[in-house]
Design a protein around this motif. Structure first.
Motif, PDB file in Angstrom:
ATOM      1  N   MET A 197       0.850  -1.195   0.000  1.00 43.16           N
ATOM      2  CA  MET A 197       0.000   0.000   0.000  1.00 43.16           C
ATOM      3  C   MET A 197       0.882   1.241   0.000  1.00 43.16           C
ATOM      4  N   SER A 198       0.270   2.396  -0.040  1.00 43.13           N
ATOM      5  CA  SER A 198       1.025   3.646  -0.006  1.00 43.13           C
ATOM      6  C   SER A 198       1.586   3.921   1.381  1.00 43.13           C
ATOM      7  N   ILE A 199       2.753   4.532   1.411  1.00 44.40           N
ATOM      8  CA  ILE A 199       3.228   5.183   2.630  1.00 44.40           C
ATOM      9  C   ILE A 199       2.549   6.546   2.654  1.00 44.40           C
ATOM     10  N   PRO A 200       1.857   6.916   3.732  1.00 47.31           N
ATOM     11  CA  PRO A 200       1.213   8.232   3.762  1.00 47.31           C
ATOM     12  C   PRO A 200       2.221   9.337   3.429  1.00 47.31           C
ATOM     13  N   THR A 201       1.970  10.025   2.327  1.00 50.03           N
ATOM     14  CA  THR A 201       2.914  11.023   1.811  1.00 50.03           C
ATOM     15  C   THR A 201       2.146  12.208   1.239  1.00 50.03           C
ATOM     16  N   SER A 202       2.593  13.410   1.568  1.00 48.46           N
ATOM     17  CA  SER A 202       1.975  14.623   1.024  1.00 48.46           C
ATOM     18  C   SER A 202       3.004  15.395   0.210  1.00 48.46           C
ATOM     19  N   LEU A 203       2.619  15.826  -0.988  1.00 47.67           N
ATOM     20  CA  LEU A 203       3.473  16.640  -1.848  1.00 47.67           C
ATOM     21  C   LEU A 203       2.747  17.940  -2.183  1.00 47.67           C
ATOM     22  N   LEU A 204       3.389  19.060  -1.923  1.00 46.11           N
ATOM     23  CA  LEU A 204       2.870  20.343  -2.399  1.00 46.11           C
ATOM     24  C   LEU A 204       3.569  20.661  -3.710  1.00 46.11           C
ATOM     25  N   ILE A 205       2.775  20.878  -4.749  1.00 43.85           N
ATOM     26  CA  ILE A 205       3.298  21.068  -6.106  1.00 43.85           C
ATOM     27  C   ILE A 205       2.837  22.422  -6.625  1.00 43.85           C
ATOM     28  N   ASP A 206       3.754  23.201  -7.188  1.00 37.78           N
ATOM     29  CA  ASP A 206       3.355  24.523  -7.689  1.00 37.78           C
ATOM     30  C   ASP A 206       2.780  24.427  -9.091  1.00 37.78           C
ATOM     31  N   GLU A 207       2.395  25.578  -9.635  1.00 34.51           N
ATOM     32  CA  GLU A 207       1.709  25.602 -10.930  1.00 34.51           C
ATOM     33  C   GLU A 207       2.621  25.212 -12.089  1.00 34.51           C
ATOM     34  N   ASN A 208       3.929  25.132 -11.842  1.00 34.29           N
ATOM     35  CA  ASN A 208       4.880  24.709 -12.877  1.00 34.29           C
ATOM     36  C   ASN A 208       5.235  23.232 -12.757  1.00 34.29           C
ATOM     37  N   GLY A 209       4.542  22.533 -11.849  1.00 40.19           N
ATOM     38  CA  GLY A 209       4.802  21.102 -11.679  1.00 40.19           C
ATOM     39  C   GLY A 209       6.035  20.800 -10.850  1.00 40.19           C
ATOM     40  N   ILE A 210       6.499  21.783 -10.073  1.00 42.97           N
ATOM     41  CA  ILE A 210       7.680  21.604  -9.229  1.00 42.97           C
ATOM     42  C   ILE A 210       7.244  21.268  -7.806  1.00 42.97           C
ATOM     43  N   ILE A 211       7.865  20.262  -7.224  1.00 40.41           N
ATOM     44  CA  ILE A 211       7.541  19.847  -5.855  1.00 40.41           C
ATOM     45  C   ILE A 211       8.189  20.815  -4.873  1.00 40.41           C
ATOM     46  N   ARG A 212       7.370  21.417  -4.031  1.00 44.63           N
ATOM     47  CA  ARG A 212       7.854  22.451  -3.112  1.00 44.63           C
ATOM     48  C   ARG A 212       7.930  21.986  -1.659  1.00 44.63           C
ATOM     49  N   TRP A 213       7.220  20.906  -1.324  1.00 46.47           N
ATOM     50  CA  TRP A 213       7.178  20.430   0.066  1.00 46.47           C
ATOM     51  C   TRP A 213       6.835  18.958   0.071  1.00 46.47           C
ATOM     52  N   ILE A 214       7.510  18.192   0.920  1.00 42.92           N
ATOM     53  CA  ILE A 214       7.253  16.751   1.055  1.00 42.92           C
ATOM     54  C   ILE A 214       7.066  16.437   2.528  1.00 42.92           C
ATOM     55  N   ASP A 215       6.029  15.674   2.845  1.00 42.91           N
ATOM     56  CA  ASP A 215       5.787  15.284   4.231  1.00 42.91           C
ATOM     57  C   ASP A 215       5.560  13.784   4.305  1.00 42.91           C
ATOM     58  N   GLN A 216       6.391  13.103   5.102  1.00 38.92           N
ATOM     59  CA  GLN A 216       6.224  11.693   5.394  1.00 38.92           C
ATOM     60  C   GLN A 216       6.486  11.476   6.879  1.00 38.92           C
ATOM     61  N   SER A 217       6.013  10.356   7.404  1.00 39.45           N
ATOM     62  CA  SER A 217       6.262  10.030   8.800  1.00 39.45           C
ATOM     63  C   SER A 217       6.636   8.560   8.904  1.00 39.45           C
ATOM     64  N   GLU A 218       7.575   8.260   9.818  1.00 40.73           N
ATOM     65  CA  GLU A 218       7.962   6.859  10.015  1.00 40.73           C
ATOM     66  C   GLU A 218       6.901   6.082  10.785  1.00 40.73           C
ATOM     67  N   ASP A 219       5.870   6.783  11.266  1.00 44.80           N
ATOM     68  CA  ASP A 219       4.743   6.168  11.968  1.00 44.80           C
ATOM     69  C   ASP A 219       3.477   6.557  11.205  1.00 44.80           C
ATOM     70  N   TYR A 220       2.810   5.557  10.585  1.00 45.28           N
ATOM     71  CA  TYR A 220       1.670   5.885   9.725  1.00 45.28           C
ATOM     72  C   TYR A 220       0.522   6.554  10.472  1.00 45.28           C
ATOM     73  N   ARG A 221       0.511   6.473  11.810  1.00 44.97           N
ATOM     74  CA  ARG A 221      -0.562   7.098  12.580  1.00 44.97           C
ATOM     75  C   ARG A 221      -0.425   8.613  12.641  1.00 44.97           C
ATOM     76  N   LEU A 222       0.793   9.103  12.470  1.00 43.65           N
ATOM     77  CA  LEU A 222       1.084  10.516  12.691  1.00 43.65           C
ATOM     78  C   LEU A 222       1.057  11.283  11.373  1.00 43.65           C
ATOM     79  N   ARG A 223       0.202  12.273  11.290  1.00 41.50           N
ATOM     80  CA  ARG A 223       0.052  13.079  10.081  1.00 41.50           C
ATOM     81  C   ARG A 223       0.272  14.555  10.408  1.00 41.50           C
ATOM     82  N   ALA A 224       0.583  15.339   9.393  1.00 42.04           N
ATOM     83  CA  ALA A 224       0.801  16.768   9.590  1.00 42.04           C
ATOM     84  C   ALA A 224      -0.476  17.427  10.122  1.00 42.04           C
ATOM     85  N   SER A 225      -0.312  18.306  11.075  1.00 45.11           N
ATOM     86  CA  SER A 225      -1.455  19.000  11.663  1.00 45.11           C
ATOM     87  C   SER A 225      -1.943  20.112  10.749  1.00 45.11           C
ATOM     88  N   ASN A 226      -3.117  20.610  11.058  1.00 47.34           N
ATOM     89  CA  ASN A 226      -3.681  21.751  10.332  1.00 47.34           C
ATOM     90  C   ASN A 226      -2.678  22.900  10.292  1.00 47.34           C
TER      91      ASN A 226
END
Length: 274
Positions: free
Chosen positions: A231-260
């Motif tokens: 399955m997927s590793i919970p991962t968040s990518l912020l991508i700008d309008e030019n298709g460039i990745i600006r931010w990556i968020d992953q956690s070694e514990d799948y329970r823990l996600r980035a807060s608001n």
């Protein structure tokens, strides 16, 4: 019947249920503790009470032992299940194939509505691309619901949220209806996109997204559905309008996600309100 043994056994089960309830209440509030001390304490109390209650009931006849044994065995089974799940909470980081500053990797997928989708649909758009485990996962379900609740924050930066998992098209659509999601879900049942981005957890404890039960307004797989799968590793990518990745968020514990707050801070840092 040994009244004291029954009281001890029931008390342990009640403490366990309270500990679990508090833990998932924190999940609903997006405040999952890194180390759930309260839950672990309730598991310790429940298990100890179960064993002691059974010990005290040993001299009794079987018909008198049963009322004590039922809550005791339930406590032991539930406690063992939670401990087993927690033992498998780590995700294998380090294989992701993109980094900040990279262009997105071309991919193709299918939307929950059955429409073809590719990176071309992201052109000239700011995107939060979320890889999640599946609609059966209570942590993923709550995170996606939080994204919906943050719509005004995303709108401020003209960011669209798109989430992808190994669910089928039908399962993704059922997920949208169940959680009343406004964001876009993509189906990747063969994990083709997940593998391209290097965010695959090859042997994670999980389930399929069919016939899950709902507790605390969160989805939970049934015991007979639990299995080790990719399955997927919970991962968040912020991508700008030019298709460039600006931010990556992953956690070694799948329970823990980035807060608001952390997501809002990332939006501000990446796009500066523009």
């Amino acid at each position: 019947m040994n009244t004291l043994a029954l009281l001890i056994s029931l008390t342990g089960l009640i403490v366990l249920i309270l500990g679990i309830t508090v833990y998932f209440y924190k999940l609903i509030q997006n405040k999952v503790p890194k180390t759930p001390i309260g839950l672990f304490f309730s598991i310790f109390v429940a298990t100890t009470s179960a064993i002691y209650g059974l010990y005290l009931s040993i001299p009794n006849e079987i018909i008198n032992v049963l009322p004590i044994a039922v809550p005791a065995i339930l406590s032991i089974i539930i406690s063992s299940l939670f401990l087993f799940v927690f033992m498998n909470k780590k995700t294998p980081l380090g294989n992701i194939k993109v980094k900040i500053g990279d262009s997105i990797i071309p991919f193709q997928s299918t939307s929950a509505q059955g429409h073809a989708f590719s990176q071309e649909d992201l052109k000239n758009k700011k995107i939060l691309l979320k890889f999640f485990r599946g609609s059966w996962c209570p942590y993923c379900s709550r995170e996606l619901t939080m994204f919906d609740e943050m719509q005004s924050d995303f709108n401020k930066y003209n960011v669209e949220v798109i989430a992808l998992s190994g669910d089928s098209v039908e399962e993704a659509m059922a997920h949208i209806k169940r959680d009343n999601l406004g964001l876009k879900l993509l189906a990747d049942p063969q994990l083709d996109v997940v593998k391209k981005y290097g965010v695959e957890h090859h042997k994670a404890l999980g389930a399929d997204s069919q016939d899950v039960m709902t507790v605390f307004d969160l989805p939970f797989p049934k015991l007979n559905q639990l299995k080790f799968k990719s399955m997927s590793i919970p991962t968040s990518l912020l991508i700008d309008e030019n298709g460039i990745i600006r931010w990556i968020d992953q956690s070694e514990d799948y329970r823990l996600r980035a807060s608001n707050k952390r997501i809002v801070a990332a939006l501000e840092e990446c796009f500066n309100g523009k």
